[in-house]
Design an enzyme around this catalytic site. Structure first.
Site, short mmCIF file in Angstrom:
data_model
loop_
_atom_site.label_atom_id
_atom_site.label_comp_id
_atom_site.label_asym_id
_atom_site.label_seq_id
_atom_site.Cartn_x
_atom_site.Cartn_y
_atom_site.Cartn_z
N ASP A 73 70.52 -8.34 17.15
CA ASP A 73 71.59 -7.75 17.94
C ASP A 73 72.91 -8.13 17.28
OD1 ASP A 73 73.48 -6.91 19.73
OD2 ASP A 73 72.60 -7.88 21.49
N TYR A 111 73.29 -12.97 24.85
CA TYR A 111 73.53 -11.86 25.77
C TYR A 111 73.26 -10.55 25.03
CZ TYR A 111 76.03 -8.65 28.91
OH TYR A 111 76.37 -7.62 29.75
N LYS A 164 80.78 -2.33 19.48
CA LYS A 164 82.12 -2.91 19.31
C LYS A 164 82.88 -2.34 18.10
CE LYS A 164 80.89 -6.91 22.07
NZ LYS A 164 81.65 -7.12 23.27
N1 PMP Z 1 74.88 -7.41 22.68
C1 PMP Z 1 75.80 -8.34 22.40
C2 PMP Z 1 75.52 -9.36 21.35
C3 PMP Z 1 77.02 -8.34 23.08
O1 PMP Z 1 77.94 -9.27 22.80
C4 PMP Z 1 77.26 -7.34 24.06
C5 PMP Z 1 78.57 -7.28 24.84
N2 PMP Z 1 79.43 -8.30 24.72
C6 PMP Z 1 76.27 -6.40 24.31
C7 PMP Z 1 75.09 -6.46 23.60
C8 PMP Z 1 76.47 -5.33 25.33
O2 PMP Z 1 77.41 -4.43 24.88
P1 PMP Z 1 78.22 -3.50 25.91
O3 PMP Z 1 79.13 -4.40 26.67
O4 PMP Z 1 78.94 -2.53 25.03
O5 PMP Z 1 77.21 -2.84 26.77
#
Ligand code: PMP
Length: 431
Positions: free
Chosen positions: A235, A140, A263
């Site tokens: 990511d 994701y 995060k």
């Molecule tokens: N990349 C990863 C690996 C994630 O786990 C997440 C959210 N869980 C995101 C991108 C998106 O981040 P956000 O919810 O802050 O938009």
């Protein structure tokens, strides 16, 4: 009993939530409405406390409302909430990020992980002049159009949208490959290598269980992208600063072209970033032609929370404590699974843990996850909630420990888990 607060939430917001998984649809029932969280515990509107293993889905690595972070944010707030100009705290946090990710020379701050990955993809397209991107099934990367795409069947299938409202024409620029599969990767690059701007991957995929990858697979990914002039984007929105100061990039000793962070970076406030070598990052406006901007980017409160969080993490022994708490929890939960005679195993990297309620070795790809896990997990989730343990409301989400989780918390979780498993096993006999 339906609480009046939850009823009001449902009348005021779609599904009663600001982000879908919070609605508990995957496990059923009514989600508690939260009033406060301190350290390793979270409290709901009915006054019930839980040991929290969600940790705001990753940011709360020090535990909730850590005094040093709260103090830093409070101090910053007294000096202004948003400037719309470069601020001192932003420079301070950027420098700390670059120290932890030495491959990078520049940081661009944004507010969410979604923005970070979306913008990294734009930069990759701008830098390569190519349009196609590659992602992996089960990873994701936020909810931007081009990344909200899952695989059709088979190799190198062009993506189909995973949400209404995503134009198929945009999804069609995203290839989706299975994880852990060098051959699929080679095949795709043989056919489309010169059209691929970037490959985006969670180097520690943690959004469909915890699908720990073989290092050889990631090395292969590095080699093949380099050979074809495609950029490799790690990511690290979840893994950054959590599994090591320099995230998976440090642990794997593999150098990507871009890393996305979020995060933990904002310590619980909205902050995210993408980082890379200066030559690449300077293709961003105002230095270069790739446009990306944000009113609240580099917000001083978020920057203050991030600085305080990274500084606390830099104290001696914090990562060791996270590892110890993780190891103790893993051991206790594994024993409970064994005692209950249930098919399952624990997958853990540091303070990230996934309970895989299926037989055999831990899966490394989305298609290896047994679809029955969702049903088995729902009963367990409610059993734990009733016993004061808050686990993510989906079988495919990981648990996050924090530096505030001590031996007592681990013990409470293990005891509740054993009891909940026993109750589940009664309802569904062991196979
Ligand atoms: N990349 C990863 C690996 C994630 O786990 C997440 C959210 N869980 C995101 C991108 C998106 O981040 P956000 O919810 O802050 O938009």
């Amino acid at each position: 009993m339906t609480s009046s607060l939850w009823e009001r939430a449902r009348r005021a917001m779609p599904g009663g939530v600001s982000s879908p998984v919070r609605a508990f649809r995957a496990v059923g029932g009514e989600p508690p409405v939260v009033i406060a969280a301190h350290g390793a515990e979270i409290r709901d509107a009915e006054g019930k406390s839980y040991v929290d293993l969600v940790g705001s889905w990753g940011p709360a690595i020090l535990g909730h409302a850590h005094p040093a972070v709260v103090e830093a944010v409070t101090r910053a707030a007294r000096d202004g909430l948003s400037f719309g100009a470069t601020c001192e705290l932003e420079v301070e946090l950027a420098e700390r990020v670059l120290t932890r990710y030495p491959f990078a020379g520049r940081v661009r701050f944004v507010s969410t992980g979604t923005e970070a990955v979306m913008s990294a993809v734009r930069l990759a397209r701008g830098a390569t002049g190519r349009e196609r991107i590659v992602k992996f099934e089960g990873c994701y990367h936020g909810h931007s159009d081009g990344l909200l795409v899952k695989a059709g069947s088979g190799l190198a299938t062009l993506g189909t949208p995973d949400s209404a409202g995503v134009p198929p024409a945009i999804a069609a620029l995203t290839h989706v490959l299975p994880l852990d599969d060098e051959r699929a990767l080679e095949h795709l690059f043989e056919r489309h290598g010169k059209e691929i701007a970037a490959v985006v991957i969670e180097p520690l995929p943690a959004n469909a269980g915890l699908l720990v990858q073989r290092r050889e697979f990631l090395v292969k990914l590095r080699q093949i992208t380099r050979r074809h002039g495609a950029l490799l984007v790690f990511d690290e929105v979840i893994s950054g600063f959590r599994v090591a100061p320099g995230g998976m990039t440090e642990r794997l000793a593999i150098t990507p072209d871009l890393v996305t962070l979020g995060k933990v970076l904002g310590g619980g406030l909205p902050a995210a970033a993408y980082i890379g070598p200066a030559e690449l990052m300077e293709r961003l406006a105002p230095e270069g032609p790739v446009y990306q901007a944000g009113t609240l980017s580099g917000n001083p409160l978020s920057m203050a929370a991030g600085i305080a969080t990274l500084d606390e993490l830099a104290r001696p022994g914090v990562y060791e404590r996270l590892e110890q708490a993780g190891a103790a929890l893993e051991l206790g939960l594994a024993r409970a699974i064994g005692d209950a005679g249930i098919a399952g195993s624990l997958v853990r990297v540091g303070s990230i843990l996934w309970i895989a309620l299926q037989p055999g070795r831990a899966p490394r790809a989305w298609h290896e996850i047994d679809r029955g896990v969702a049903r088995r997990y729902a009963a367990l989730h409610h059993g734990l909630l009733a016993r004061g343990v808050w686990l993510a409301p989906s079988a495919f989400e990981v648990a996050f420990l924090s530096a505030a989780h001590d031996a007592t918390h681990v013990e409470r979780v293990v005891r509740a888990f054993g009891e909940a498993l026993a109750a589940t096993a009664e309802a569904e006999p062991a196979r």
